[in-house]
Design an enzyme around this catalytic site. Structure first.
Site, PDB file in Angstrom:
ATOM      1  N   ARG A   1       0.848  -1.175   0.000  1.00 42.74           N
ATOM      2  CA  ARG A   1       0.000   0.000   0.000  1.00 42.74           C
ATOM      3  C   ARG A   1       0.884   1.225   0.000  1.00 42.74           C
ATOM      4  O   ARG A   1       1.696   1.396   0.907  1.00 42.74           O
ATOM      5  CB  ARG A   1      -0.821  -0.055   1.296  1.00 42.74           C
ATOM      6  CG  ARG A   1      -2.187   0.444   1.159  1.00 42.74           C
ATOM      7  CD  ARG A   1      -3.020   0.072   2.347  1.00 42.74           C
ATOM      8  NE  ARG A   1      -2.524   0.576   3.618  1.00 42.74           N
ATOM      9  CZ  ARG A   1      -3.311   1.015   4.580  1.00 42.74           C
ATOM     10  NH1 ARG A   1      -4.624   1.017   4.405  1.00 42.74           N
ATOM     11  NH2 ARG A   1      -2.820   1.426   5.711  1.00 42.74           N
TER      12      ARG A   1
ATOM     13  N   THR B   1      -0.824   7.560  -0.870  1.00 43.82           N
ATOM     14  CA  THR B   1      -2.123   7.484  -1.557  1.00 43.82           C
ATOM     15  C   THR B   1      -2.996   6.366  -0.999  1.00 43.82           C
ATOM     16  O   THR B   1      -4.200   6.332  -1.262  1.00 43.82           O
ATOM     17  CB  THR B   1      -1.915   7.189  -3.055  1.00 43.82           C
ATOM     18  OG1 THR B   1      -1.324   5.884  -3.170  1.00 43.82           O
ATOM     19  CG2 THR B   1      -1.016   8.216  -3.707  1.00 43.82           C
TER      20      THR B   1
ATOM     21  N   ASP C   1       0.285  -2.852  12.517  1.00 38.41           N
ATOM     22  CA  ASP C   1       0.780  -3.247  11.194  1.00 38.41           C
ATOM     23  C   ASP C   1       1.054  -4.750  11.202  1.00 38.41           C
ATOM     24  O   ASP C   1       2.004  -5.222  11.839  1.00 38.41           O
ATOM     25  CB  ASP C   1       2.059  -2.468  10.861  1.00 38.41           C
ATOM     26  CG  ASP C   1       2.488  -2.705   9.425  1.00 38.41           C
ATOM     27  OD1 ASP C   1       2.655  -3.886   9.040  1.00 38.41           O
ATOM     28  OD2 ASP C   1       2.643  -1.727   8.680  1.00 38.41           O
TER      29      ASP C   1
ATOM     30  N   ASP D   1       4.567  -5.985   9.880  1.00 38.99           N
ATOM     31  CA  ASP D   1       5.661  -5.681  10.814  1.00 38.99           C
ATOM     32  C   ASP D   1       5.594  -6.572  12.049  1.00 38.99           C
ATOM     33  O   ASP D   1       6.619  -7.035  12.548  1.00 38.99           O
ATOM     34  CB  ASP D   1       5.598  -4.201  11.235  1.00 38.99           C
ATOM     35  CG  ASP D   1       6.137  -3.289  10.148  1.00 38.99           C
ATOM     36  OD1 ASP D   1       6.817  -3.789   9.231  1.00 38.99           O
ATOM     37  OD2 ASP D   1       5.872  -2.076  10.220  1.00 38.99           O
TER      38      ASP D   1
HETATM   39  C1  PRP Z   1      -1.249  -4.282   4.653  1.00 44.56           C
HETATM   40  C2  PRP Z   1      -2.096  -5.512   4.868  1.00 44.56           C
HETATM   41  C3  PRP Z   1      -2.962  -5.530   3.641  1.00 44.56           C
HETATM   42  C4  PRP Z   1      -3.163  -4.066   3.352  1.00 44.56           C
HETATM   43  C5  PRP Z   1      -4.533  -3.686   3.794  1.00 44.56           C
HETATM   44  O1  PRP Z   1      -0.204  -4.561   3.784  1.00 44.56           O
HETATM   45  O2  PRP Z   1      -1.375  -6.694   5.036  1.00 44.56           O
HETATM   46  O3  PRP Z   1      -2.385  -6.187   2.534  1.00 44.56           O
HETATM   47  O4  PRP Z   1      -2.169  -3.358   4.098  1.00 44.56           O
HETATM   48  O5  PRP Z   1      -4.783  -2.374   3.476  1.00 44.56           O
HETATM   49  P1  PRP Z   1      -5.871  -1.939   2.387  1.00 44.56           P
HETATM   50  O6  PRP Z   1      -7.100  -2.765   2.666  1.00 44.56           O
HETATM   51  O7  PRP Z   1      -6.073  -0.491   2.684  1.00 44.56           O
HETATM   52  O8  PRP Z   1      -5.291  -2.182   1.032  1.00 44.56           O
HETATM   53  P2  PRP Z   1       0.995  -3.534   3.499  1.00 44.56           P
HETATM   54  O9  PRP Z   1       0.688  -2.685   2.326  1.00 44.56           O
HETATM   55  O10 PRP Z   1       1.329  -2.815   4.771  1.00 44.56           O
HETATM   56  O11 PRP Z   1       2.164  -4.478   3.048  1.00 44.56           O
HETATM   57  P3  PRP Z   1       2.943  -5.610   3.872  1.00 44.56           P
HETATM   58  O12 PRP Z   1       1.962  -6.746   4.106  1.00 44.56           O
HETATM   59  O13 PRP Z   1       4.026  -5.985   2.926  1.00 44.56           O
HETATM   60  O14 PRP Z   1       3.429  -5.013   5.149  1.00 44.56           O
HETATM   61  N1  URA Z   2      -2.471  -2.693   7.176  1.00 46.40           N
HETATM   62  C1  URA Z   2      -2.126  -3.139   8.401  1.00 46.40           C
HETATM   63  O1  URA Z   2      -1.177  -3.915   8.559  1.00 46.40           O
HETATM   64  N2  URA Z   2      -2.851  -2.706   9.448  1.00 46.40           N
HETATM   65  C2  URA Z   2      -3.883  -1.864   9.322  1.00 46.40           C
HETATM   66  O2  URA Z   2      -4.522  -1.523  10.332  1.00 46.40           O
HETATM   67  C3  URA Z   2      -4.222  -1.424   8.023  1.00 46.40           C
HETATM   68  C4  URA Z   2      -3.497  -1.854   6.969  1.00 46.40           C
END
Ligand code: PRP
Ligand code: URA
Length: 209
Positions: free
Chosen positions: A104, A108, A200, A203
């Site tokens: 994400r 944006t 997160d 993380d």
């Molecule tokens: C997080 C999570 C989802 C997304 C959800 O991933 O694991 O994939 O955000 O958010 P959305 O519904 O608003 O799209 P992130 O982009 O942080 O990537 P990561 O899993 O690599 O940390």
């Molecule tokens: N992605 C995450 O990991 N946590 C949130 O709360 C939203 C998006």
């Protein structure tokens, strides 16, 4: 419109209380996410077809039921979706695993696709898309687009925490996809994080904060 299922099973809710807790460390967090994913998969696979087969028990011949060979695919959205795979594949070892890499954009909040690898027989499989977090829904909508573009027809979405905004986005974009959540949370905050959520997920799973 796709159906929304929110699991109220006491074991799921109990484990989720530790997943949400900021004092839960990476090792325990990872284990609990897998356990909740497995409990959810138990319910999500309730409609798998069975066939009758003859076997011999140590006592006599018996007609028993086995899965009728429906092909399943698990598709974790990288990274955090990976945290749900082991728990489910332990229950369904014949499932194949595809991957959709999305992150994400922090400004944006739009999903950016960076990797897709699916089983070669996409059209024959039913898919469970896995991601602990359904926030704006952008990532889930894009991952499902990606699967459909490659021929997937039957898709379910499994997430641990969902925000109402994310549920609506998926239902609006993919009316044929049912959504399964361990919890439907209150809202998103100004940074697009689920409230109360669990922080997160990537993380916390991989210790990268
Ligand atoms: C997080 C999570 C989802 C997304 C959800 O991933 O694991 O994939 O955000 O958010 P959305 O519904 O608003 O799209 P992130 O982009 O942080 O990537 P990561 O899993 O690599 O940390
Ligand atoms: N992605 C995450 O990991 N946590 C949130 O709360 C939203 C998006």
């Amino acid at each position: 419109m796709g159906k929304l299922y929110v699991f109220d099973h006491p074991l799921i809710q109990h484990k989720l209380s530790y997943i949400r807790d900021k004092n839960t460390g990476t090792k325990e967090f990872r284990q609990l996410v897998n356990e909740v994913a497995a409990l959810m998969a138990f319910e999500v696979t309730r409609d798998l077809p069975l066939k009758e087969v003859e076997i011999e028990t140590p006592v006599e011949k018996a007609t028993v039921k086995k899965l009728s060979g429906k092909k399943l695919g698990l598709v974790p959205i990288l990274r955090a979706g990976l945290g749900m795979v082991d728990g489910i594949i332990d229950l369904i070892p014949a499932a194949k695993v595809g991957h959709v890499g999305l992150y994400r954009d922090p400004k944006t909040l739009m999903p950016v696709e960076y990797y897709v690898k699916l089983p070669s027989d996409v059209e024959e499989r039913d898919f469970l898309v896995l991601d602990p977090m359904l926030a704006t829904g952008g990532s889930a909508v894009e991952a499902i687009n990606s699967l459909k573009k490659r021929g997937a027809k039957n898709i379910k979405l499994l997430c641990i925490c969902g925000a109402p905004e994310g549920v609506k986005a998926v239902q609006d974009a993919h009316s044929d996809v049912d959504i399964y959540l361990a919890a439907l949370d209150e809202k998103l905050n100004d940074h697009g994080y689920i409230v109360p959520g669990l922080g997160d997920a990537g993380d916390r799973l991989f210790g990268t904060k």
